[in-house]
Scaffold this active site. Structure first.
Site, PDB file in Angstrom:
ATOM      1  N   CYS A 258     -24.053 -10.176  -1.467  1.00 12.19           N
ATOM      2  CA  CYS A 258     -24.353 -10.061  -0.030  1.00 12.19           C
ATOM      3  C   CYS A 258     -25.777  -9.585   0.235  1.00 12.19           C
ATOM      4  CB  CYS A 258     -23.349  -9.137   0.640  1.00 12.19           C
ATOM      5  SG  CYS A 258     -21.643  -9.723   0.521  1.00 12.19           S
TER       6      CYS A 258
ATOM      7  N   HIS B  10     -26.470  -7.071   7.402  1.00 13.24           N
ATOM      8  CA  HIS B  10     -25.484  -7.951   6.772  1.00 13.24           C
ATOM      9  C   HIS B  10     -24.193  -7.855   7.574  1.00 13.24           C
ATOM     10  CE1 HIS B  10     -22.697  -9.776   4.100  1.00 13.24           C
ATOM     11  NE2 HIS B  10     -22.174  -8.648   3.667  1.00 13.24           N
TER      12      HIS B  10
ATOM     13  N   ASN C 251     -17.813 -12.670   7.119  1.00 17.04           N
ATOM     14  CA  ASN C 251     -18.779 -12.273   6.097  1.00 17.04           C
ATOM     15  C   ASN C 251     -19.177 -13.517   5.302  1.00 17.04           C
ATOM     16  OD1 ASN C 251     -20.159 -11.296   3.861  1.00 17.04           O
ATOM     17  ND2 ASN C 251     -18.725  -9.636   3.445  1.00 17.04           N
TER      18      ASN C 251
END
Length: 323
Positions: free
Chosen positions: A113, A250, A280
């Site tokens: 990520c 993020h 996500n």
């Protein structure tokens, strides 16, 4: 001083939207639970023929169009992804070929990520070092392909997509008033591997494997780690939370985003949030959010924009950039 300035941006999403209500019919979960715990309301899932390379190519073309450039104007492509089309060659090379670019170089970066932060930092180093004048940086993922769709704790969290920016070398005066990347901070700690990983790989099981996550442990570490690299960025530039026009985090979990902003003293109306729309998307989440906020006019030329991410490994990092 040479600065890495954003010349263009773009994004791409799969055709299929999967809502929380659709997931209710597949696993033991509910829209209320997902929204309350994560803030996610829907995600995009790649279908037949949609891959990390195809999504990355579409985002790259959108960024080139936005910049008024062609692939011939690029020196380098860096792709952040944890879901490559193949074990090798690098998916960045595939995208390079799809764009008709047969010069320069292309390679992948893998930091889960945090991948886009790592890729942007790498591109900045190439530009400041005089090794490249224009770099296409892409974050692209098809995380749906590594999910266990019977695991209700993970399958509701992730989605697919791609975003891209083009960084260009421009002369600056060496002050925080310069446009471009002002500082970047990267961290990692492999002691946390078991908290977020995929249980397979060519060297171990010979299989792709599925994502495994200790959600509470990840949440417990996230806010502190994110705060660490943001405070380091402030210290390096002499800036404070009050100077930030936009925080683009993020997009993993709304509670982590809100908690980090609160701890840093950044008002929530200065935080770009797209986790409700995209879920996500790992390395794609920051460039997707950047594209959303830049395209709708929130992020404007001259704005001070703070990017941050944390991912499996653990990896984490921040980039402070004047748009």
């Amino acid at each position: 001083m040479i600065r890495s300035v954003v010349r263009g941006f773009g994004a791409a999403l799969p055709k299929r939207v999967v809502t929380n209500q659709e997931l209710e019919s597949k696993v033991d979960t509910s829209d209320e639970w997902i929204v309350q715990r994560t803030g996610i309301r829907q995600r995009y899932i790649a279908g037949e023929g949609e891959t990390t390379a195809s999504l990355g190519e579409a985002a790259a073309r959108a960024a080139l169009d936005n910049a008024g450039l062609t692939a011939a104007d690029l020196d380098l492509i860096i792709l952040a992804t944890s879901t490559p089309d193949n074990t090798f060659p690098a998916t960045a090379v595939n995208i390079q070929n799809r764009l008709g670019m047969h010069h320069g170089a292309a390679f992948d970066v893998q930091a889960v990520c945090s991948g886009f932060i790592y890729a942007v930092t790498t591109a900045d180093a190439y530009i400041r070092g005089g090794l490249a004048k224009r770099v296409l940086v892409i974050g692209a993922e098809t995380f749906s392909r590594i999910l266990d769709w019977s695991d209700r704790t993970t399958c509701v969290l992730f989605g697919d997509g791609a975003g891209a920016i083009i960084l260009e070398a421009q002369e600056g005066e060496g002050t925080i008033a310069d446009r471009g990347i002002l500082t970047a901070k990267l961290r990692s700690d492999g002691a946390h591997r078991e908290k977020l990983y995929v249980d397979g790989g060519p060297s171990t099981t010979g299989t792709v494997g599925h994502l495994k996550m200790e959600g509470r442990e990840v949440f417990k570490h996230a806010v502190g780690m994110i705060t660490d690299v943001i405070e380091a960025a402030f210290e390096a530039t002499g800036t404070t939370a009050e100077d930030i026009d936009w925080l683009v985090p993020h997009q993993a979990n709304r509670r982590i985003i809100d908690g980090s902003a609160k701890k840093l003293g950044i008002p929530l109306d200065k935080v770009v949030v797209t986790v409700d729309l995209h879920g996500n998307t790992s390395a794609a989440s920051i460039p997707l959010a950047l594209n959303t906020a830049a395209a709708d006019g929130r992020i404007k030329k001259g704005d001070l924009v703070l990017l941050e991410a944390m991912g499996g490994g653990f990896t984490w990092g921040s980039v402070l950039i004047r748009w």
